[in-house]
Motif scaffolding. Sequence first.
Motif, mmCIF file in Angstrom:
data_model
loop_
_atom_site.group_PDB
_atom_site.id
_atom_site.type_symbol
_atom_site.label_atom_id
_atom_site.label_comp_id
_atom_site.label_asym_id
_atom_site.label_seq_id
_atom_site.Cartn_x
_atom_site.Cartn_y
_atom_site.Cartn_z
ATOM 1 N N TRP A 1 0.839 -1.200 0.000
ATOM 2 C CA TRP A 1 0.000 0.000 0.000
ATOM 3 C C TRP A 1 0.873 1.249 0.000
ATOM 4 O O TRP A 1 1.915 1.273 0.637
ATOM 5 N N ASP B 1 -9.462 -0.971 -3.495
ATOM 6 C CA ASP B 1 -8.033 -0.696 -3.395
ATOM 7 C C ASP B 1 -7.725 0.544 -2.571
ATOM 8 O O ASP B 1 -6.658 1.143 -2.718
ATOM 9 N N ARG C 1 -3.782 0.621 -2.924
ATOM 10 C CA ARG C 1 -3.042 -0.622 -3.166
ATOM 11 C C ARG C 1 -2.066 -0.433 -4.316
ATOM 12 O O ARG C 1 -2.404 0.140 -5.345
#
Length: 129
Positions: free
Chosen positions: A16, A97, A127
């Motif tokens: 991340w 994400d 992400r």
Amino acid sequence: MPITRDPDYQLLQGVWEQIALEDNGVPNPVDDAHSAPGALTTISGDQFEVLTVNGEVLLAGQFFLDSRTLPKSITWIDSIGEDAGKRLPASYRLEGDEFVFIAADEGMPRPIIFKTGPGQTLRTFVRRA
């Protein structure tokens, strides 16, 4: 269902990148010791590690979460730095994400609103892998 089997553990696995920060009510402060331009946070199991682009460890530790609470709850326990060993209560959102959490200093109530006040930090990630 035991907390360690919470499906959000699996959804958080991976790399991340932090894209936003708010600390003590201040958006994107320049003096944050736990982030740097391009730094990546890797989550593996219940462990996390934040590395700079040069591979320097900025932060590492463990976390526990429970997606059944409203808002979802997570507790961070840093293994290095000024908060090492402290239990930092937090709430989080995980949508595709994007991962957002707001944490409070140890001993404070778990934040339930995603806007910081004194003793609170909000981080937003996307992400990367």
